[in-house]
Design a protein around this motif. Structure first.
Motif, short mmCIF file in Angstrom:
data_model
loop_
_atom_site.label_atom_id
_atom_site.label_comp_id
_atom_site.label_asym_id
_atom_site.label_seq_id
_atom_site.Cartn_x
_atom_site.Cartn_y
_atom_site.Cartn_z
N LEU A 443 8.25 -12.30 2.99
CA LEU A 443 9.11 -13.15 3.82
C LEU A 443 8.26 -14.07 4.68
CD1 LEU A 443 11.99 -13.84 4.82
CD2 LEU A 443 11.68 -12.09 6.58
N ILE A 444 8.52 -15.37 4.58
CA ILE A 444 7.86 -16.38 5.42
C ILE A 444 8.93 -17.09 6.21
CG2 ILE A 444 6.36 -18.39 5.46
CD1 ILE A 444 5.38 -17.59 2.67
N ALA A 670 6.92 -4.99 -1.42
CA ALA A 670 5.81 -5.69 -2.09
C ALA A 670 6.25 -6.33 -3.39
CB ALA A 670 4.67 -4.70 -2.34
N ALA A 671 7.56 -6.57 -3.53
CA ALA A 671 8.08 -7.18 -4.76
C ALA A 671 7.39 -8.53 -4.99
CB ALA A 671 9.59 -7.37 -4.65
N GLY A 672 7.24 -8.89 -6.24
CA GLY A 672 6.48 -10.08 -6.59
C GLY A 672 7.23 -11.37 -6.45
N HIS A 673 7.91 -11.59 -5.35
CA HIS A 673 8.56 -12.88 -5.10
C HIS A 673 8.48 -13.19 -3.62
CE1 HIS A 673 11.87 -9.99 -4.44
NE2 HIS A 673 12.31 -10.87 -3.56
N THR A 674 8.79 -14.46 -3.28
CA THR A 674 8.66 -14.94 -1.90
C THR A 674 9.98 -15.52 -1.43
OG1 THR A 674 6.32 -15.47 -2.25
CG2 THR A 674 7.42 -16.54 -0.38
N THR A 675 10.32 -15.26 -0.18
CA THR A 675 11.49 -15.86 0.47
C THR A 675 11.01 -16.67 1.67
OG1 THR A 675 12.95 -14.05 -0.20
CG2 THR A 675 13.68 -15.43 1.63
N ASP A 684 3.40 -25.94 -0.43
CA ASP A 684 2.50 -24.95 -1.05
C ASP A 684 3.16 -23.61 -1.31
OD1 ASP A 684 2.84 -24.34 1.58
OD2 ASP A 684 0.72 -23.99 2.04
N LEU A 685 4.48 -23.57 -1.43
CA LEU A 685 5.15 -22.30 -1.72
C LEU A 685 4.90 -21.89 -3.16
CD1 LEU A 685 8.62 -22.73 0.04
CD2 LEU A 685 6.76 -21.20 0.73
N PRO A 686 4.83 -20.58 -3.42
CA PRO A 686 4.65 -20.12 -4.80
C PRO A 686 5.82 -20.55 -5.68
CG PRO A 686 4.33 -18.32 -3.24
CD PRO A 686 4.88 -19.46 -2.46
N GLU A 687 5.55 -20.72 -6.96
CA GLU A 687 6.61 -21.09 -7.89
C GLU A 687 7.67 -19.99 -7.94
OE1 GLU A 687 7.13 -22.45 -12.58
OE2 GLU A 687 5.15 -22.06 -11.73
N GLY A 688 8.92 -20.40 -7.92
CA GLY A 688 10.02 -19.44 -7.96
C GLY A 688 10.42 -18.89 -6.62
N ALA A 689 9.83 -19.39 -5.53
CA ALA A 689 10.18 -18.90 -4.19
C ALA A 689 11.62 -19.25 -3.85
CB ALA A 689 9.24 -19.52 -3.15
N ARG A 690 12.29 -18.33 -3.15
CA ARG A 690 13.67 -18.57 -2.71
C ARG A 690 13.60 -19.26 -1.36
NH1 ARG A 690 17.96 -20.26 -2.64
NH2 ARG A 690 19.97 -19.23 -2.85
N VAL A 691 14.15 -20.48 -1.27
CA VAL A 691 14.00 -21.30 -0.07
C VAL A 691 15.35 -21.48 0.62
CG1 VAL A 691 13.31 -23.57 0.79
CG2 VAL A 691 12.04 -22.51 -1.09
N TYR A 692 15.36 -21.26 1.93
CA TYR A 692 16.54 -21.49 2.75
C TYR A 692 16.19 -22.51 3.83
CZ TYR A 692 18.24 -17.12 0.68
OH TYR A 692 18.63 -16.13 -0.19
N THR A 693 16.86 -23.65 3.82
CA THR A 693 16.73 -24.67 4.85
C THR A 693 18.13 -24.90 5.44
OG1 THR A 693 17.10 -26.46 3.26
CG2 THR A 693 14.81 -25.75 3.61
N PRO A 694 18.27 -25.75 6.48
CA PRO A 694 19.61 -25.96 7.04
C PRO A 694 20.66 -26.33 6.01
CG PRO A 694 17.98 -26.84 8.54
CD PRO A 694 17.23 -26.37 7.32
N ALA A 695 20.29 -27.03 4.94
CA ALA A 695 21.26 -27.42 3.92
C ALA A 695 21.78 -26.22 3.13
CB ALA A 695 20.65 -28.44 2.97
#
Length: 703
Positions: A443-444, A670-675, A684-695
């Protein structure tokens, strides 16, 4: 297609690009650089990936696409109109208010024609010659102002490379249709456009208003309808008639074709069980009008559908679920009310505060709430969590806001709840919300997003640039704060007045800037415009370092003419600049927030600026409208109401991203994905990262 493309650009800041057929590359890189330069002038830029993709396209295609992209972002930021100012040198050389009026009156008396119309007994200062209309052209304004000095602190919003138009439209459609929170009127209209374009549908459409729009497409295509209550059918009929699917306003039903009547009545017949007929009375009059259009008597093989209209006419009795609960509560039978409400988990949780205050056995009520939590929606759980955490402290008052943003405040006369009761209730909610959250992996979280309020409803928030949910807080960078309003009338002379109410830390010692007071030691008004047949703009400049009041509340008052939602155009926003910057009154690259004005109120309160103990300034989003008067609204007349409302919002503890981020961190693995959660997605986020922005923040709300 242009509408879909513009939707994706303005809502997601992504540029959809389809591969051209039989196109030969040529001078695309030059055209891409030219587009990027044009975008920078309005505070946008292409991401490296977008620039690289554009460079591989034929130049002619890049130019055509660039024209559409530039038009979309210019409207998003408010640069699609010419922003003139009444005083050509604003914010410099703005006269003192009394000096200005005396000057106008003197000019009128020196003019024999004008003097004949000036009668002391009936003098109306607003009718003096030269008042309320621009006295110079936009070109004159441009010539009078030096160019903006670009600084690193200016806003630069990155436009990302999108996929094909079809794939981008599908993603936006699935996001809106599958939203766990009600959408704004603008988003509902966008959903209608997308539904007509996209062949697929999301598996789950939790909000019934969204479902009704999807059903419009299904009805037109002769496909089965998604309904499980009688009200679903009513919403669909309203939507097909161009009416309000929220059912807040009555709809004038159109004539339906025979196939449509049959489909609506068949759907109604499948859901009109005795238990659900109780919902009919809530919209009795609309059901009566719909019955006149559907002719249920022509379909004797659909008897349950006919019963709906019998209930509406009063020929059949069908007590509603809410009436049975209210009867039990009014008779002091709280236990019976709780047993009834356990059949509707969401309704039980929405009434939990009342049940805890009236029930003799708080433990039994909490036991029922614990059982109900598993069956309620995530939005209900989060809304109750926010409500209960505010019961731990004494609020300045209770604030109520409807779906149109119309708001009012009242003293909090509720009896307090025991701290042990609140503690257990909050624990129940935290456990259930945590259980529903997905594993975020790594989580970032951008620290700037932590104080953004969770979007538990989008109804009062018109989409725009930099918009955040009500209760969100963000920092204000810059030494000069300038807010603006622009409007254009349709038929009637329309006069909006940009104003500012300034208060001290205790919400007293009021001071105001408006057409009746052009300036003080730290703020300046651009001048009053009373006609907007060709559009009108007003500004207020605030020098933050010199401000003597720590609370600044901008507002837009309708003095005369068309309401916000009837004007051809009406929007509000604010800019920030450094003291060294010059520029025109409106500079798009300094705009931090811009959104349309709408709603049934006559006074708009978009946000409030607050100075903290550290001397820094923050902005808190309000999205509120006061009812106001039919005409002649002024900041002096709504000071008490506005102060009470703003104080209620400022002192309320909104449920913020910080809350969900803490729960997600505790659940991370430690799951192999990023939020990632932030105001903007880094490159520079890893490919396949789940991204949440205001939209896409509404996608964080668990099901």
């Amino acid at each position: 297609m242009d509408t879909l493309e513009s939707l994706i650009i303005t809502r997601r800041l992504r540029v959809p690009i389809d591969d051209p057929a039989d196109a030969t590359a040529g001078w695309g890189e030059v055209a891409a650089r030219q587009l990027d330069a044009a975008l920078l002038s309005v505070g946008f830029t292409c991401s490296p990936a977008l620039l690289e993709r554009l460079a591989r396209l034929p130049g002619e295609i890049v130019v055509d696409l660039g024209v559409r992209v530039l038009a979309a972002v210019r409207e998003l930021v408010g640069d699609h109109v010419q922003h003139n100012a009444y005083f050509i040198d604003f914010p410099k050389n703005v006269p003192d208010t009394l000096e200005f009026w005396v000057g106008l009156l003197s000019e009128a008396l020196l003019d024999p024609v004008a003097a004949a119309r000036v009668q002391p007994a009936t003098l109306n200062l607003l009718t003096l010659p030269g008042y309320g209309r621009y006295q110079h052209s936009y070109a004159d304004l441009m010539a009078a102002h030096a160019e903006l000095i670009p600084l690193a602190g200016d806003r630069v919003t990155v436009l990302e490379l999108g996929g094909s138009l079809e794939s981008e439209a599908r993603q936006l459609y699935f996001s809106l249709a599958g939203s766990e929170v009600p959408l704004s009127a603008e988003d509902l209209e966008a959903l209608r456009t997308l539904a007509a374009f996209c062949a697929e549908e999301p598996e789950r459409i939790p909000v019934r208003e969204n479902r009704s729009i999807v059903n419009e497409v299904r009805l037109a295509a002769g496909r089965p309808l998604l309904v499980d209550t009688v009200t679903d059918v009513l919403r669909l009929a309203c939507g097909c008639s161009g009416g309000d699917v929220t059912l807040a306003e009555p709809t004038r039903f159109r004539s339906f074709r025979r196939a449509e009547r049959r489909a609506l009545l068949q759907a109604l017949d499948t859901v009109a069980t005795p238990a659900k007929l109780g919902d009919v009375a809530r919209h009795r009059e609309q059901w009566k009008r719909l019955g006149e259009r559907l002719h249920p008597h022509e379909y004797p093989h659909l008897p349950q559908a006919a019963q709906v209209f019998e209930v509406a006419r009063g020929a059949r009795d069908a007590p509603s679920f809410d009436s049975r609960v209210e009867a039990a509560l009014s008779e002091g039978r709280t236990d019976d009310a709780v047993k009834l409400l356990e059949n509707a988990p969401g309704a039980l949780l929405r009434r939990l505060d009342h049940l805890l205050r009236t029930g003799p056995d708080e433990s039994a009520v909490l036991d029922a709430a614990e059982r109900a939590a598993a069956g309620a929606s995530g939005r209900v759980l989060l809304s109750l969590r926010e409500h209960l955490q505010n019961r731990l402290t004494t609020e300045a008052g209770r604030v109520f806001a409807n779906r149109h943003g119309r708001a009012w405040a009242a003293p909090d006369t509720r009896s307090p709840l025991e701290e042990t009761v609140l503690s257990r209730a909050l624990s129940i909610l935290d456990e259930e919300i945590t259980r529903r959250l997905p594993d975020p992996g790594e989580l970032i979280v951008d620290p700037d997003v932590l104080d953004v309020a969770l979007p538990l409803s989008g109804k009062a928030v018109a989409p725009g640039l930099g918009m955040l949910p009500r209760g969100s807080v963000s920092a204000v960078d810059g030494e000069l704060l300038r807010f603006f309003v622009h409007w254009r009338q349709v038929e009637r002379r329309t006069d909006y007045d940009l104003s500012a109410l300034m208060l001290d830390a205790s919400y007293g010692n009021p001071e105001q800037i408006s057409w009746t007071n052009y300036g003080n030691g730290f703020a300046t008004y651009s001048g009053d415009l009373t006609d907007a047949s060709d559009g009108a703009s007003e500004f207020i400049d605030v020098r933050l370092a010199d401000a003597t009041h720590p609370i600044v509340i901008p507002q837009v008052n309708i003095y005369a003419g068309e309401p916000f939602d009837e004007a051809a155009e009406a929007f509000f926003g604010y800019m920030t600049r450094d003291a060294a910057q010059e520029g025109r009154p409106f500079e798009p690259r300094t705009v931090r927030m811009k959104s349309d004005l709408r709603g049934s109120g006559r006074v708009a309160l978009p946000l409030v600026f607050l100075r903290g103990d550290d001397g820094g300034w923050r902005v808190k989003w309000l999205h509120l409208y006061l009812k106001g008067h039919p005409g002649f609204n002024r900041v002096e007349g709504n000071r008490v109401t506005a102060s009470l409302l703003v104080r209620s919002i400022v002192e309320r503890d909104y449920l913020r991203v910080r809350y969900l981020a803490d729960l997600l961190r505790a659940k991370g693995s430690a799951a192999g994905h990023t939020t990632y959660i932030g105001l903007e997605a880094p490159a520079d986020l890893p490919e396949g990262a789940r991204v949440y922005t205001p939209a896409t923040l509404h996608e964080l709300i668990p099901a």
